[in-house]
Design a protein around this motif. Structure first.
Motif, mmCIF file in Angstrom:
data_model
loop_
_atom_site.group_PDB
_atom_site.id
_atom_site.type_symbol
_atom_site.label_atom_id
_atom_site.label_comp_id
_atom_site.label_asym_id
_atom_site.label_seq_id
_atom_site.Cartn_x
_atom_site.Cartn_y
_atom_site.Cartn_z
ATOM 1 N N ASP A 1 -71.433 69.477 78.988
ATOM 2 C CA ASP A 1 -70.670 70.616 79.521
ATOM 3 C C ASP A 1 -71.000 70.866 80.986
ATOM 4 O OD1 ASP A 1 -73.241 71.456 79.208
ATOM 5 O OD2 ASP A 1 -72.784 73.242 78.020
ATOM 6 N N GLY A 2 -71.513 69.848 81.683
ATOM 7 C CA GLY A 2 -71.852 69.994 83.092
ATOM 8 C C GLY A 2 -73.270 70.458 83.336
ATOM 9 N N ILE A 3 -74.027 70.714 82.261
ATOM 10 C CA ILE A 3 -75.412 71.166 82.379
ATOM 11 C C ILE A 3 -76.271 70.302 81.462
ATOM 12 C CG2 ILE A 3 -77.021 73.086 82.016
ATOM 13 C CD1 ILE A 3 -74.575 74.939 82.536
ATOM 14 N N PHE A 4 -77.355 69.780 81.987
ATOM 15 C CA PHE A 4 -78.223 68.930 81.182
ATOM 16 C C PHE A 4 -78.945 69.756 80.122
ATOM 17 C CE2 PHE A 4 -77.834 66.200 84.937
ATOM 18 C CZ PHE A 4 -77.547 64.988 84.324
ATOM 19 N N ASN A 5 -78.806 69.310 78.870
ATOM 20 C CA ASN A 5 -79.517 69.921 77.756
ATOM 21 C C ASN A 5 -79.990 68.826 76.821
ATOM 22 O OD1 ASN A 5 -79.682 72.955 77.747
ATOM 23 N ND2 ASN A 5 -77.492 72.718 78.218
ATOM 24 N N ILE A 6 -80.798 69.228 75.839
ATOM 25 C CA ILE A 6 -81.347 68.284 74.883
ATOM 26 C C ILE A 6 -80.468 68.254 73.641
ATOM 27 C CG2 ILE A 6 -83.375 67.607 73.558
ATOM 28 C CD1 ILE A 6 -83.718 67.534 76.625
ATOM 29 N N TYR A 7 -80.133 67.025 73.197
ATOM 30 C CA TYR A 7 -79.275 66.817 72.040
ATOM 31 C C TYR A 7 -79.960 65.856 71.070
ATOM 32 C CZ TYR A 7 -75.528 68.870 74.829
ATOM 33 O OH TYR A 7 -74.756 69.721 75.608
ATOM 34 N N ALA A 8 -79.660 66.021 69.785
ATOM 35 C CA ALA A 8 -80.111 65.088 68.751
ATOM 36 C C ALA A 8 -78.887 64.476 68.093
ATOM 37 C CB ALA A 8 -80.962 65.803 67.709
ATOM 38 N N LEU A 9 -78.871 63.143 67.997
ATOM 39 C CA LEU A 9 -77.689 62.429 67.493
ATOM 40 C C LEU A 9 -78.062 61.570 66.288
ATOM 41 C CD1 LEU A 9 -74.746 61.353 67.783
ATOM 42 C CD2 LEU A 9 -75.681 59.617 69.339
ATOM 43 N N ASP A 10 -77.284 61.710 65.247
ATOM 44 C CA ASP A 10 -77.364 60.807 64.103
ATOM 45 C C ASP A 10 -76.426 59.643 64.409
ATOM 46 O OD1 ASP A 10 -76.847 59.466 61.637
ATOM 47 O OD2 ASP A 10 -77.625 61.202 60.566
ATOM 48 N N ILE A 11 -77.001 58.484 64.699
ATOM 49 C CA ILE A 11 -76.195 57.351 65.137
ATOM 50 C C ILE A 11 -75.202 56.912 64.070
ATOM 51 C CG2 ILE A 11 -76.317 54.920 65.837
ATOM 52 C CD1 ILE A 11 -78.941 55.496 67.201
ATOM 53 N N VAL A 12 -75.591 57.001 62.822
ATOM 54 C CA VAL A 12 -74.728 56.540 61.725
ATOM 55 C C VAL A 12 -73.542 57.470 61.521
ATOM 56 C CG1 VAL A 12 -74.612 55.996 59.276
ATOM 57 C CG2 VAL A 12 -76.650 55.382 60.600
ATOM 58 N N SER A 13 -73.797 58.778 61.410
ATOM 59 C CA SER A 13 -72.716 59.729 61.119
ATOM 60 C C SER A 13 -72.011 60.228 62.375
ATOM 61 C CB SER A 13 -73.275 60.926 60.347
ATOM 62 O OG SER A 13 -74.127 61.706 61.186
ATOM 63 N N GLY A 14 -72.683 60.105 63.544
ATOM 64 C CA GLY A 14 -72.103 60.618 64.786
ATOM 65 C C GLY A 14 -72.287 62.106 64.976
ATOM 66 N N GLU A 15 -73.066 62.763 64.073
ATOM 67 C CA GLU A 15 -73.277 64.198 64.199
ATOM 68 C C GLU A 15 -74.218 64.487 65.370
ATOM 69 O OE1 GLU A 15 -73.727 67.397 60.877
ATOM 70 O OE2 GLU A 15 -75.752 66.737 61.423
ATOM 71 N N LEU A 16 -73.796 65.414 66.212
ATOM 72 C CA LEU A 16 -74.527 65.739 67.433
ATOM 73 C C LEU A 16 -74.957 67.199 67.398
ATOM 74 C CD1 LEU A 16 -75.269 64.595 70.354
ATOM 75 C CD2 LEU A 16 -73.166 65.737 71.109
ATOM 76 N N GLU A 17 -76.262 67.442 67.518
ATOM 77 C CA GLU A 17 -76.795 68.802 67.576
ATOM 78 C C GLU A 17 -77.288 69.102 68.983
ATOM 79 O OE1 GLU A 17 -78.600 69.285 63.014
ATOM 80 O OE2 GLU A 17 -79.926 69.333 64.771
ATOM 81 N N GLN A 18 -76.916 70.266 69.505
ATOM 82 C CA GLN A 18 -77.461 70.728 70.775
ATOM 83 C C GLN A 18 -78.672 71.597 70.477
ATOM 84 O OE1 GLN A 18 -74.663 72.682 73.363
ATOM 85 N NE2 GLN A 18 -76.254 73.390 74.781
ATOM 86 N N TRP A 19 -79.824 71.282 71.135
ATOM 87 C CA TRP A 19 -81.065 71.988 70.832
ATOM 88 C C TRP A 19 -81.462 72.999 71.905
ATOM 89 C CZ3 TRP A 19 -84.973 67.814 68.617
ATOM 90 C CH2 TRP A 19 -84.568 67.489 67.311
ATOM 91 N N THR A 20 -80.964 72.877 73.114
ATOM 92 C CA THR A 20 -81.345 73.820 74.182
ATOM 93 C C THR A 20 -80.108 74.307 74.915
ATOM 94 O OG1 THR A 20 -81.573 72.127 75.914
ATOM 95 C CG2 THR A 20 -83.532 72.578 74.553
ATOM 96 N N ARG A 21 -80.240 75.465 75.533
ATOM 97 C CA ARG A 21 -79.250 75.971 76.482
ATOM 98 C C ARG A 21 -80.041 76.483 77.683
ATOM 99 N NH1 ARG A 21 -75.436 79.220 72.347
ATOM 100 N NH2 ARG A 21 -73.964 77.554 71.835
ATOM 101 N N GLU A 22 -80.212 75.616 78.633
ATOM 102 C CA GLU A 22 -81.039 75.927 79.800
ATOM 103 C C GLU A 22 -80.192 76.530 80.922
ATOM 104 O OE1 GLU A 22 -84.133 75.920 80.799
ATOM 105 O OE2 GLU A 22 -85.122 75.169 79.000
ATOM 106 N N LEU A 23 -80.861 77.316 81.730
ATOM 107 C CA LEU A 23 -80.217 77.884 82.911
ATOM 108 C C LEU A 23 -80.033 76.810 83.979
ATOM 109 C CD1 LEU A 23 -79.204 80.634 83.985
ATOM 110 C CD2 LEU A 23 -81.458 80.954 85.012
ATOM 111 N N GLY A 24 -81.101 75.995 84.163
ATOM 112 C CA GLY A 24 -81.015 74.898 85.112
ATOM 113 C C GLY A 24 -80.582 73.633 84.416
ATOM 114 N N GLY A 25 -81.536 73.000 83.747
ATOM 115 C CA GLY A 25 -81.236 71.798 82.996
ATOM 116 C C GLY A 25 -82.451 71.353 82.225
ATOM 117 N N ALA A 26 -82.251 70.632 81.149
ATOM 118 C CA ALA A 26 -83.339 70.116 80.309
ATOM 119 C C ALA A 26 -83.336 68.597 80.387
ATOM 120 C CB ALA A 26 -83.172 70.579 78.866
ATOM 121 N N LEU A 27 -84.501 68.023 80.733
ATOM 122 C CA LEU A 27 -84.606 66.587 80.988
ATOM 123 C C LEU A 27 -85.810 66.007 80.259
ATOM 124 C CD1 LEU A 27 -84.181 66.977 84.852
ATOM 125 C CD2 LEU A 27 -82.362 66.326 83.270
#
Length: 941
Positions: free
Chosen positions: A510-536
Motif C-alpha cells: 500500500d506504499g508503506i513497508f510493513n511486515i507480512y506472512a505468506l502461506d506459499i501453498v494457499s497464497g494467504e497473506l497476513e499483514q502483521w504491522t502498520r508502521e508510521l514510517g516503515g517496517a524492514l
C-alpha cells in the motif's frame, strides 16, 4: 595530508570545496590482476574503459549512455563537446558511482547491482538507473555560457569556470534524482516507497530541515539527506513553477562568473523568489503533502516494542541463545550481541567490523560475511566463522555478501555478485576449497536476500527479473529450478521462513513497508504491522516472536512483537501485477571495436592557470596545471614559476601512480633579511627536495600490515647573500634510502572526532650510505599510536615514539605544535612538543610520549544561508606531551608540556570539511617552556 595556510584557505579552497562531492580524479581503479587487460570501446559521444571479460556489459553501457544523452538533451539543451569517459569497475561489493567534469568529463560505474530493500530498489535496470543519474551530473555541471565558457576556452577545464559544479550538492543530487525518476513508468527514487517513507518521517518529526542544514548535510539523520530533500525540492519547483523555470534557472546560472554569491539572483529571475523564500514555501508544501497521511497512519498504527535506536540498519540473525544483533551506533566499537527477551538485556558475544550478513546454527555456531577494504583498491566480502571465542576466516577474496547455514550445519549457502551477475555457492564449513557454484544468473537478473527452508530442500529469495520489480521466488536446491511466488509491483524483500513453513517478509503493497506472512501453498497473506514510517528486515526468533527494524524520524528502531497478529488477511493474488518496464537499451548504437587501453588521450593537460605572486622580496610569474588518466592511475600536478627580480625558478611537481608510487620534486627559495645601518638586503637560499616512495610492496593480515620503500633527497644551498650577513649559512645535503613496515587497523565512527578505535605502528630504517651526501650512517625510528573507544563520543589516545641516528647522520629536532611533521614515513626528523619552540632540543636520540583525551562537544551542521561558509562539529581535547632529544654521552633532559585544543569544522563551498584547531600549550620547563596559543588548519585532500 598536507598543511594548508590561511591564505590558501581564503583564496583556493572554495573552488576545491565546490567539487569535493563530485570530483574523484585521484581515485584509481584497483591494481591489475594477472591476465586481465584493460580495453576501450567508443560510441559517438562516449568512451567506455573496462577489463577484458566485461565486453557485454561495456557494450550495454554505451547503448544506454547514448539513449540517456538523447533523452536528457532537451532538458539541458547542451551536452559535452568531447566524449564522456566511462569506466566500469568490478572492484566493490556495494553499489555506487560518481561523476566529475575535472580534468575531463568522466563517470565511474561500479558493476554491483543494488540489492533489495534500499533506496535504489525502485529501478527498471540497475545500470540504466546508474548511468541516468551520473550522466545527469555531467550534463548539469558542464552547463556554462558567456564569460565562463570564454574562460574555459582560454584556461581549459578549471573548477572555477563550471558554475553549476560550485552549487550545493542538494541541487546537484536533487536534480539527478529528479531526472532519474519516471513517474509514468513508476521507477526512480522519487517514485519509491523508500523516499516517501523517509520524507514522511521528516514531516512526522515536526522539524522539517531548514535550507542552511540541507546545504551542508553530513552526519545528521537521515544520512545523505541532501539527496532526499534535493529531489523533493526539485519536484516542488516543477509542480509549482513548471519544469521550464528550472531550466531557466540552470541557463541563467550557467553564465555567472562569480559562483556562490549570485545563485539567488538566478533564482529570483527564474522563480521570482530567492532560495530562502522558496525553501520556506517548500517546507509548507511538504507538510501539506504528508500530514493528512500521517494522521490516518497514527490512528491505525500497530507496532512492536522499542528495543534499540541506531543510525544504521542493523545486521540480525536468530540463534539458539536469542536474537543476534551486530550493534553499530556510530559512536562505539561495533559488537555482536545477544538480546535476551526474557531478562530484556544485551549480552556481548564478540567485537565485530563491517559485518554485512549473519547466520547461526545450534551446533556449528555463527557465520558472518564481512566487507574488507584491501590495499589494492578493492572492497570484497568474505565469510568468517566464530568458534572457540575467535574468528576463523573461511574464504578469501571470494565476494560472498550473504550467508546462510544449511540445516545440517556442515555446509553454507552464500550469494555473491561478480561482473554484475548474481551467483549462489555451496560451501563446506570445514574445507574452504570445497566450494561449488550451484546457480548463476544473467546480467539482467539480480538476486537479493534469501533464506533456506527448515528441511534444506529449497530457498526463498527476493529476485529482480528483467522489466519487473522485486518479487519473491523459491529455488529447488535439487533441480535448481526457480518458481515464482509473487509477481507484483511492490518491492518484496528480506524473506525469512517461519517454523510452520510460511514466509515472513517486508513489502510496500500500500506504499508503506510493513511486515507480512505468506502461506506459499494457499497464497494467504497476513499483514502483521502498520508502521508510521516503515517496517524492514524481519527476523523470527523461536520462543520470542518477531523482530524487525522500523524506520523512525530519529533512526532505525529495532522492535519486537512477541505474538504477531493479523491486522488484515487476503490473497496475495490481489496484489499481482507486472511492471513491464521498457528495455533499457532497445537499440544497439554504432561502436568501435574494443582495443587496448591507452592513458595518453586523457592524461594530457586539459587546463592551466597563471601564477603571480609579488612582495618586497620577489615577483613570481608562472603557471600551474593538473591531470589524470581515465583510470585514475596516473595523477600529476605541476607548478613552475620564474622570479623575475632575482632570476631564480621555483618548481613543484607531484606524480602518483595509483596508491603505490609517489614522486614529489620541489625547488623553492627562502629570503632572510639582514640590516646594517641604512643597508637592507636578503640572503637567498634554495631548498631542493625529492621524495620517491613505493608503498605496499608486501601486505598481510587483511592488508593492515604493509612493507614500503622510499628515498628522500633534501639539499639546502646558498644562492646569494649580502657581504654584511651576520650569520654563516651552512649548506647541507641529505640523501636517505630506507624501508618501513606499518600496521594500521584504525577505525573511524560517524559521530566520533578523529580515530574511533585502533592501533597504528611503523618501524623505519634508513641509510645515508647509498648516495653521496653530507651525512653518513643509519637512522632508525618507530612509533605506536593506540586509540581506545570510551563510552559515548570520547576517545583516549596514547603515542610512544623513539629514534636513533648514527653520530654522522642528521640529528632529530624536538618541539613545536605541527603534528603533521610526525606523519611522513621517510625523511622524518621532527617530533612535536607543544609548549616549546621548534628545535627546542636536537639530538641523535629521541623518545617522546603523548596522552590525549578527545571528545565530541556539539554539532551545528549549519550553513550561512547560501554563502559558501558553514559549521560542522565542535570537539575538544586535553593533552600531555613529553619527550627528550639528546646525543650519546650527554645528559637526557625530559621536557613536558600540556594544553587544550578546540577543533571546529568549517564547511567551505558547501562540501569541503576543514577542521580548524585553536590550541593552548604550556611548557613546564623553566628555561625552554613557554605559553603559546596556536592555530592549525588541516585538510585531508
Amino acid at each position: 595530508m598536507k598543511k594548508i595556510t590561511l591564505k590558501q584557505t581564503l583564496v583556493g579552497l572554495l573552488v576545491t570545496a565546490g567539487l569535493s562531492a563530485t570530483s574523484a580524479v585521484a581515485s584509481p581503479v584497483a591494481w591489475d590482476e594477472s591476465g586481465k587487460a584493460w580495453l576501450t570501446q567508443e560510441s559517438e559521444h562516449f568512451s567506455v574503459h573496462f577489463v577484458d571479460g566485461h565486453q557485454q556489459m561495456a557494450a550495454k553501457a554505451l547503448d544506454i549512455a547514448e539513449r540517456v544523452r538523447t533523452e536528457q538533451l532537451p532538458f539541458f539543451k547542451s551536452a559535452p563537446k568531447d566524449r564522456t569517459e566511462m569506466v566500469l569497475v568490478d572492484d566493490f561489493d556495494y553499489s555506487n558511482g560518481w561523476a566529475t567534469p575535472l580534468p575531463f568529463a568522466q563517470i565511474r560505474l561500479f558493476m554491483s547491482p543494488p540489492e533489495d530493500g534500499g533506496d535504489l530498489a525502485t529501478n527498471d535496470d540497475w545500470l540504466h538507473m546508474l548511468i541516468r543519474h551520473e550522466y545527469a551530473h555531467i550534463m548539469h555541471m558542464e552547463m556554462s555560457t558567456g564569460v565562463p565558457k570564454t574562460l574555459q576556452s582560454i584556461f581549459g577545464r578549471q573548477a572555477f569556470f563550471f558554475p553549476h559544479a560550485l552549487t550545493p550538492s542538494m541541487l546537484l543530487e536533487g536534480l539527478a534524482v529528479y531526472l532519474e525518476t519516471n513517474e509514468e513508468l513508476g521507477y526512480g527514487r522519487l517514485q519509491s516507497s523508500n523516499y516517501a517513507m523517509e520524507m514522511r518521517m521528516e514531516v512526522a518529526s515536526g522539524e522539517v530541515k531548514d535550507l542552511d542544514e540541507v546545504v551542508v548535510a553530513d552526519r545528521e539523520w537521515p544520512l545523505g539527506y541532501q539527496y532526499l530533500y534535493g529531489a523533493y525540492f526539485m519536484k516542488y519547483l516543477s509542480d509549482t513553477y513548471g519544469e521550464e523555470n528550472i531550466q531557466l534557472f540552470l541557463q541563467d546560472y550557467s553564465r555567472r562568473i562569480i559562483p556562490y554569491f549570485l545563485i539567488n539572483r538566478s533564482a529570483k529571475r527564474a522563480f521570482g523568489r530567492d532560495f530562502d523564500t522558496l525553501w520556506r514555501d517548500f517546507q509548507g508544501y511538504l507538510k501539506a503533502e504528508f500530514e493528512p497521511q500521517l494522521a490516518q497512519l497514527k490512528a491505525q498504527a500497530v507496532t512492536g516494542e522499542d528495543l534499540q535506536l541506531t543510525p544504521f540498519l542493523q545486521v540480525t540473525a536468530s540463534s539458539q541463545q536469542g536474537l543476534l544483533v551486530n550493534r553499530n551506533n556510530g559512536e562505539d566499537r561495533p559488537e555482536i550481541s545477544v538480546f535476551d527477551s526474557q531478562d530484556l538485556e544485551w549480552l556481548s558475544l564478540a567485537e565485530s567490523k563491517s559485518v554485512t550478513s549473519m547466520s547461526s546454527h545450534p551446533q556449528s555456531g555463527l557465520a558472518v560475511s564481512r566487507l574488507i577494504h584491501y590495499a589494492d583498491g578493492r572492497g570484497y566480502n568474505d565469510i568468517f566463522l566464530f568458534r572457540d571465542s575467535d574468528w576463523l576466516q573461511l574464504t578469501e577474496r571470494q565476494r560472498f555478501r550473504k550467508v546462510r547455514w544449511m540445516p545440517d550445519g556442515k555446509q553454507l549457502l552464500a550469494s555473491r555478485k561478480e561482473g554484475g551477475v548474481s551467483e549462489l555457492w555451496l560451501l563446506n564449513a570445514d574445507d574452504k576449497d570445497a566450494a561449488v557454484r550451484i546457480w548463476r544468473g544473467d546480467a539482467d537478473t539480480v538476486l537479493g536476500s534469501f533464506d533456506i527452508s527448515p528441511n534444506g530442500a529449497e530457498l526463498v529469495a527476493s529476485v529482480k527479473r528483467p522489466q519487473q520489480g522485486w518479487d519473491l521466488e523459491t529455488l529447488d536446491l535439487a533441480t535448481k529450478a526457480w518458481t515464482k511466488v509473487t509477481e507484483t509491483k511492490a518491492a518484496e524483500s528480506s524473506p525469512v521462513y517461519l517454523p510452520d513453513g510460511r514466509v515472513v517478509f517486508s513489502a510496500d503493497y500500500d506504499g508503506i513497508f510493513n511486515i507480512y506472512a505468506l502461506d506459499i501453498v494457499s497464497g494467504e497473506l497476513e499483514q502483521w504491522t502498520r508502521e508510521l514510517g516503515g517496517a524492514l528486515q524481519p527476523e523470527w526468533q523461536q520462543g520470542s516472536g518477531l523482530f524487525y527494524q522500523a524506520y523512525d524520524s530519529e533512526g532505525y528502531q529495532l522492535r519486537h512483537l512477541a505474538e504477531p497478529k493479523a491486522v488484515s488477511t487476503q490473497q496475495v493474488s490481489a496484489y499481482q501485477g507486472r511492471c513491464d518496464f521498457p528495455s533499457a537499451a532497445p537499440n544497439s548504437v554504432e561502436k568501435s571495436e574494443p582495443e587496448a587501453y591507452s592513458p595518453w588521450s586523457t592524461l594530457r593537460p586539459h587546463n592551466w592557470l597563471p601564477v603571480l605572486q609579488a612582495d618586497d622580496t620577489r615577483t613570481l610569474i608562472g603557471a600551474t596545471t593538473f591531470g589524470a588518466d581515465a583510470l585514475g592511475r596516473h595523477n600529476y600536478q605541476v607548478l613552475a614559476a620564474w622570479d623575475v627580480d632575482n632570476e631564480v625558478a621555483d618548481l613543484n611537481i607531484l606524480y602518483q601512480y595509483d596508491n603505490r608510487w609517489l614522486m614529489t620534486l620541489e625547488s623553492t627559495h627562502d629570503f632572510d633579511k639582514f640590516i646594517q645601518g641604512n643597508r637592507t638586503d636578503y640572503r637567498i637560499t634554495r631548498e631542493d627536495s625529492v621524495l620517491l616512495q613505493r608503498s605496499h610492496i608486501f601486505n598481510a593480515f587483511e592488508d593492515q600490515l604493509s612493507l614500503h620503500a622510499g628515498g628522500v633527497l633534501d639539499k639546502e644551498s646558498l644562492v646569494s647573500e649580502p657581504d654584511f650577513a651576520s650569520t654563516t649559512f651552512r649548506e647541507t645535503n641529505e640523501a636517505l634510502v630506507g624501508l618501513a613496515v606499518t600496521f594500521d587497523n584504525r577505525e573511524a565512527y560517524l559521530n566520533v572526532p578523529g580515530t574511533g578505535w585502533g592501533h597504528y605502528i611503523d618501524v623505519v630504517a634508513e641509510t645515508n650510505d647509498v648516495f653521496d651526501g653530507d651525512y653518513d650512517g643509519q637512522k632508525y625510528q618507530a612509533q605506536w599510536v593506540a586509540t581506545w573507544d570510551l563510552p559515548g563520543r570520547t576517545t583516549l589516545t596514547a603515542r610512544l615514539a623513539g629514534g636513533y641516528a648514527d653520530d654522522e647522520a642528521k640529528s632529530f629536532r624536538l618541539g613545536g605544535n605541527d603534528l603533521l611533521e610526525e606523519t611522513p614515513l621517510f625523511g622524518r626528523d621532527t617530533q612535536a612538543l607543544r609548549g616549546y619552540d621548534e628545535s627546542a632540543q636536537r639530538g641523535h636520540r629521541y623518545a617522546t610520549q603523548r596522552l590525549e583525551l578527545k571528545t565530541w562537544l556539539s554539532r551545528f551542521e549549519r550553513n550561512w544561508s547560501l554563502y559558501p561558509v558553514g559549521l560542522g562539529d565542535l570537539s575538544g581535547a586535553v593533552f600531555v606531551d613529553s619527550g627528550a632529544a639528546w646525543d650519546a654521552g650527554k645528559d637526557r633532559k625530559q621536557l613536558t608540556g600540556a594544553g587544550v585544543e578546540i577543533t571546529l569544522e568549517a564547511k567551505l563551498g558547501y562540501n569541503l570539511t576543514l577542521p580548524i584547531t585553536v590550541g593552548y600549550g604550556h611548557g613546564f620547563d623553566s628555561k625552554l617552556g613557554k605559553d603559546e596559543v596556536y592555530l592549525s588548519v588541516v585538510s585531508d585532500f
